[in-house]
Design an enzyme around this catalytic site. Structure first.
Site, PDB file in Angstrom:
ATOM      1  N   GLU A 156      72.977  33.856  21.338  1.00 23.35           N
ATOM      2  CA  GLU A 156      72.482  35.146  20.858  1.00 23.35           C
ATOM      3  C   GLU A 156      73.536  36.254  20.923  1.00 23.35           C
ATOM      4  O   GLU A 156      73.250  37.380  21.346  1.00 23.35           O
ATOM      5  CB  GLU A 156      71.218  35.532  21.642  1.00 23.35           C
ATOM      6  CG  GLU A 156      70.101  34.508  21.487  1.00 23.35           C
ATOM      7  CD  GLU A 156      68.835  34.869  22.251  1.00 23.35           C
ATOM      8  OE1 GLU A 156      68.906  35.772  23.095  1.00 23.35           O
ATOM      9  OE2 GLU A 156      67.803  34.240  22.000  1.00 23.35           O
ATOM     10  N   GLU A 248      64.650  27.495  18.972  1.00 24.59           N
ATOM     11  CA  GLU A 248      63.601  28.085  19.807  1.00 24.59           C
ATOM     12  C   GLU A 248      62.414  28.397  18.894  1.00 24.59           C
ATOM     13  O   GLU A 248      62.326  29.473  18.334  1.00 24.59           O
ATOM     14  CB  GLU A 248      64.097  29.347  20.520  1.00 24.59           C
ATOM     15  CG  GLU A 248      65.231  29.093  21.497  1.00 24.59           C
ATOM     16  CD  GLU A 248      65.695  30.366  22.204  1.00 24.59           C
ATOM     17  OE1 GLU A 248      64.862  31.272  22.404  1.00 24.59           O
ATOM     18  OE2 GLU A 248      66.890  30.457  22.537  1.00 24.59           O
TER      19      GLU A 248
END
Length: 290
Positions: A156, A248
């Site tokens: 991220e 995810e």
């Protein structure tokens, strides 16, 4: 064993494959329960396990690497292979995973350096970490006859946009991630590499940029299905030559004490999953609470 990819999916020994599995953190589960949990994941119909390998967990003191007992990654990987799972290994260096300092060892704080940047001193420690972790995972790479098909670097990094001392531009972000690419390849890791939430990789094909989706997080995302679908379409523009992967894909997140509990009905989860497949997602991972 041949392993490569095109815009549709990973290709294992000449065959496109649909990969579906769960995130399982060996470092959060006693070793005595590893096999029990893997059995449950297998019974759920999964063919994939994704796991972080936290730097801080394996080098809590500078220069002292721990790979035994509850830190025995080799034992864990052997178990995953015995159950027929493919594996995504995620050694960071930064992993997030709701770990303090993102899984980076705390002793780095006393080193007068900037983590997650091109800081030369930081990168020297990163090189040493990958040199050590590669000794453990190299025999388990798919290209060596093992079951690790992907390795994730960083996590991220796009979320640092507001921290200008770290993320100065898309170009600087690409430079840092590509430096990690060189470090990993030099350590002998030759399977395809991915990184999560890194839209700055437009035009880069050496690292696959992967997606996340939590359909209902109070205070962040509330049933923003259109947003997610647009993100999937955006990937086809950013990296048209790489497969769509969601590492995810989950119904909720952790529960903030001052906000409603996130909840998504099973029927909605089923629709989301089918929507992903219909849009071309060839690999997806759900977090499992086991």
């Amino acid at each position: 064993m041949k392993l490569y990819y095109d815009s549709r999916s990973l290709i294992l020994n000449g065959k496109h494959i649909l990969l579906y599995g769960g995130e399982f953190h060996y470092f959060r589960t006693p070793p005595e329960l590893w096999e029990d949990r893997l059995e449950k994941i297998k019974e759920a119909g999964c063919n994939l396990i994704s796991t972080y390998i936290p730097w801080a967990w394996h080098e809590p003191e500078e220069g002292k690497f721990l790979w035994k007992k509850d830190r025995d990654v080799k034992k864990f990987l052997k178990l995953t292979k015995s159950y027929g799972f493919y594996v995504i290994a995620k050694p960071g260096p930064y992993i997030c995973a709701e770990m303090d300092f993102g899984g980076l060892p705390h002793w780095l704080l006393g080193k007068n350096l900037k983590v997650r940047t091109m800081d030369r001193k930081y990168l020297e420690y990163v090189k040493r970490w990958f040199k050590e972790v590669s000794k453990v995972i190299l025999p388990f790479l798919y290209t060596k006859g093992g079951n690790i098909i992907l390795v994730q670097i960083e996590n991220e990094y796009s979320h640092l946009r507001k921290l200008k001392e770290y993320y100065k531009s898309n170009e600087s972000a690409r430079k840092y991630i590509m430096e990690l690419f060189k470090v990993v390849r030099k350590a002998g890791i030759d399977v395809p590499l991915v990184t999560n939430e890194a839209t700055f990789l437009k035009g880069v094909s050496q690292i696959i940029e992967v997606r996340t989706f939590y359909p209902n997080i109070p205070g962040l995302w509330s049933w923003q299905f259109d947003h997610f679908e647009k993100e999937l379409e955006k990937h086809k523009i950013i990296q048209p030559e790489t497969p769509l992967m969601v590492l995810e894909l989950q119904s909720g997140w952790f529960e903030p004490s001052d906000l409603p509990r996130p909840y998504v009905p099973a029927e909605i989860t089923d629709i989301i999953l089918k929507d992903c497949i219909a849009r071309g997602v060839s690999l997806f991972v759900s977090y499992l609470s086991l």
